[in-house]
Design an enzyme around this catalytic site. Structure first.
Site, short mmCIF file in Angstrom:
data_model
loop_
_atom_site.label_atom_id
_atom_site.label_comp_id
_atom_site.label_asym_id
_atom_site.label_seq_id
_atom_site.Cartn_x
_atom_site.Cartn_y
_atom_site.Cartn_z
N THR A 347 19.94 -17.29 48.23
CA THR A 347 19.46 -18.60 48.46
C THR A 347 18.87 -19.73 47.38
O THR A 347 18.61 -20.79 47.59
CB THR A 347 17.92 -18.65 48.91
OG1 THR A 347 16.92 -18.10 49.00
CG2 THR A 347 18.56 -17.64 50.78
N CYS A 348 18.47 -19.14 46.35
CA CYS A 348 18.48 -19.33 44.94
C CYS A 348 19.87 -20.45 44.44
O CYS A 348 19.87 -21.09 43.58
CB CYS A 348 17.60 -18.65 43.92
SG CYS A 348 18.86 -17.49 43.30
#
Length: 381
Positions: A347-348
């Site tokens: 997700t980063c």
């Protein structure tokens, strides 16, 4: 039970709990701040009356009804994050908000946090949406879910990468000389804060580094804002019991509070990048977009959350999607296929790790399993 049906069942229970019969009238005067005057009105009202219903009329205007109530919640959503009140600060991606650890510059900050909790609790109780998004860690605080080091990326992406590096590498002979303490900025002055009793004299080693990372996370994400969290929850739980809200996870809570966004699949497709051997001509990629086009709106939101950690589409569309270090487009990376392998995500960096499935049917099946049953941290199901 799949995730989409699970949410619907919870909402059915919730609507039965939160029925309304009567109305409470709020005359809001423009001579005062709507935030302050609303805070005063709510504090003077009983919880039972607020639960029975709300009617709002702005001073000097004739309009009333649900449209005005929606406008009131929308205005208060923006006022809660108004920097003049110093209650919340923007996260690293600029689209979500986190309680301000220095909010005490406002002498009324805890009363206002309590009021902010009441407003979000009332909005949820009366099924009104709010125009505000919080960091994943703050949703976890509302739900009583422990934070982890990955949540640090919302406020300090580089620091989160450093914590990840410590976990991923052997630090025995690196001479880092870390102790169980950190330097924290308090109103412009740096102070050394122990992470546990005697922490300033306890060295971080290969054996205790996981404890160090967790304690640093708790300091940055929880201890530093514990009074603010407590005040907010005191107001929120006035209307939404902890036992009820804890039926949800942080992704579902975001949708309950802020609603289901509209997702333009063509814009999404245009602003997607490919890596590790994928490109727009690969059959797997063409199958993927065929599958996404056929998903329900809720399933598209689940996919967006799964890959980016949020249900939000930025203003301006997917071209302005933010990652931990700035603009970061949605990215699909190839992964070698093995039987029953599920898609995973980072997700980063907004990355979907999509196995090279042998058919569109298999791709759709594995993707839906990941979205509805969850594969955060898992690869097989």
């Amino acid at each position: 039970m799949i995730k989409g049906n699970k949410v619907s069942n919870k909402l059915y229970l919730y609507e039965n709990v939160c029925s309304t019969k009567y109305k409470l009238y709020f005359p809001i005067s423009p001579s005062d701040s709507i935030f302050r005057s609303s805070c005063e009105m709510v504090s003077k009202s009983t919880n039972e009356k607020l639960k029975q219903g709300i009617a709002v009329r702005f001073h000097g205007e004739e309009g009333m009804g649900q449209g005005v109530v929606r406008e009131w919640f929308d205005i208060l959503s923006n006022e809660i994050i108004n920097p003049d009140y110093a209650l919340f600060t923007q996260s690293a991606d600029g689209t979500t908000f986190q309680p301000n650890s220095n909010s005490s510059v406002n002498p009324d900050h805890l009363n206002y946090f309590r009021f902010a909790g009441q407003i979000l609790g009332l909005a949820l109780y009366h099924r009104q949406l709010v125009n505000i998004y919080f960091t994943r860690s703050f949703y976890k605080h509302i739900l009583g879910i422990p934070v982890n080091y990955q949540d640090v990326s919302s406020i300090d992406p580089e620091y989160a990468k450093n914590l990840q590096w410590i976990l991923d590498n052997d630090i025995s002979d690196l001479g880092l000389e870390l102790t169980f303490s950190v330097e924290t900025d308090v109103f412009g002055a740096m102070e050394e804060v122990p992470l546990k009793p005697g922490g300033t004299s306890i060295l971080v080693t290969q054996d205790n580094k996981a404890e160090y990372v967790q304690l640093v996370t708790e300091l940055r994400m929880t201890r530093a804002i514990q009074p603010q969290i407590n005040a907010f929850l005191q107001g929120f739980h006035t209307f939404i019991p902890a036992s009820l809200i804890q039926l949800f996870d942080e992704y579902e809570l975001e949708l309950l509070l802020s609603g289901m966004p509209e997702i333009d699949v063509q814009d999404w497709c245009r602003n997607t990048e490919y890596t590790s051997g994928y490109d727009t001509q690969e059959p797997v990629i063409q199958w993927f977009w065929d599958v996404v086009t056929g998903l329900t709106q809720e399933e598209r939101v689940l996919l967006l959350q799964f890959v980016t950690g949020s249900s939000r589409v930025p203003h301006g569309g997917f071209a302005y999607l933010m990652g931990g270090s700035g603009l970061q487009k949605f990215t699909i990376a190839a992964v070698p296929y093995t039987s029953n392998l599920l898609p995973t995500s980072s997700t980063c960096i907004n990355m979907l790790k999509l196995p090279e499935y042998p058919s569109k049917e298999v791709l759709r099946d594995r993707l839906l399993v990941a979205l509805h049953c969850g594969s955060y941290g898992y690869t097989m199901a």
